[in-house]
Write an enzyme that holds these catalytic residues in place. Structure first.
Site, short mmCIF file in Angstrom:
data_model
loop_
_atom_site.label_atom_id
_atom_site.label_comp_id
_atom_site.label_asym_id
_atom_site.label_seq_id
_atom_site.Cartn_x
_atom_site.Cartn_y
_atom_site.Cartn_z
CB ALA A 17 -0.98 -0.03 1.12
NE ARG A 19 6.52 3.40 -4.39
CZ ARG A 19 7.43 2.89 -3.35
NH1 ARG A 19 7.29 1.69 -3.22
NH2 ARG A 19 8.10 3.62 -2.79
CE1 TYR A 159 3.34 -9.26 -11.05
CE2 TYR A 159 2.60 -9.53 -13.21
CZ TYR A 159 2.62 -9.00 -12.13
OH TYR A 159 1.58 -7.87 -11.72
CB ALA A 162 3.10 -15.68 -9.05
CE LYS A 163 0.20 -10.19 -9.42
NZ LYS A 163 -0.55 -9.56 -8.47
#
Length: 265
Positions: A17, A19, A159, A162-163
């Site tokens: 959190a 940014r 990535y 993982a998503k």
């Protein structure tokens, strides 16, 4: 902007959190009345973000938390529960994406392992720690931030894997938690204008042409979807993936453009 107070009396914890999407989600929940604990691995920046929100009269706190560390995750959840008296909403936003090598066979093991650990196992750790408190609240909700990378090939092997895994975790956890009154859903963004794109306006201009709605997303676009799924407006929604991508995965803009060009030739 004035929002409906859907989260009056609610509490929330948002990871990643400091940014971008995480900060926007925390802001949106707080603007709608929630008391929010902002967490991030970068403790200094997340405190600055929280301080800015407090200056606007919002009920927020900040805490450093590495979602790769089980003890840190459990401490963050305990912090939220102690500070606010309970926990109603968990937003899993923290992720890690290593720039991929030109050749797949040159991908280093540590990059693969770290991307999966933060992006996939991080939400697992957070959800596990938060679940008993979400059950106790009687209105618990988990919203995890996925990516179009988990739906189609946009590069970044670890990535993306993982998503994609988060989609499965969302469904299995939704099935597990439903009987205890906790809903679990996922928001899948396309390209969003975050700090990762600073100074890359030329690239953004090229990418925007691929989006049927003609622009990339803003963090606030994703925050709105998060707030919807976390709210009672989505009381009969669980185990779902809400794609918020400006039409990218629904419409093959490049193909349409090529076909149109051929017809004009």
């Amino acid at each position: 902007m004035t929002h409906t107070q859907r989260f009056e009396g609610h509490t929330a914890l948002v990871t990643g959190a400091a940014r971008g999407i995480g900060a926007a989600a925390a802001r949106r929940l707080a603007e709608e009345g929630a008391s929010v604990l902002l967490t991030d691995r970068d403790g200094e920046v997340v405190e600055e973000t929280a301080a800015g929100l407090r200056e606007q009269g919002l009920s927020v706190r900040a805490s450093a938390c590495d979602v790769g560390d089980r003890a840190a995750v459990e401490a963050a959840v305990a912090h939220a529960v102690e500070a606010f008296g309970g926990l109603d909403v968990l937003v899993n936003c923290a992720a890690r994406c290593t720039r991929m090598t030109p050749l797949f066979e040159d991908e280093p093991d540590d990059a693969w392992e770290q991307d999966l650990d933060i992006t996939l196992s991080g939400p697992y750790r957070c959800s596990r720690a938060a679940l008993p408190h979400l059950v106790a609240s009687g209105r618990g909700a988990i919203v995890t931030i996925g990516s179009v990378n988990g739906l189609q090939d946009f590069g970044n092997h670890a990535y993306s894997a993982a998503k994609a895994g988060l989609g499965s975790l969302t469904r299995t956890l939704a099935g597990h938690a439903a009987a205890r009154g906790v809903r679990v859903n996922m928001v899948v963004p396309g390209t969003v204008r975050t700090s990762a794109w600073e100074g890359r306006d030329t690239e953004i201009s090229r990418i925007e042409k691929l989006y049927p709605l003609g622009r990339v997303g803003e963090p606030e676009d994703i925050a709105a979807a998060v707030a919807f799924l976390a709210s009672r407006d989505a009381a009969w929604i669980t185990g779902t993936t809400l794609v918020v991508d400006g039409g990218l995965t629904a419409v093959n803009t490049g193909f349409h453009t090529a076909v149109h060009s051929m017809r004009e030739a």
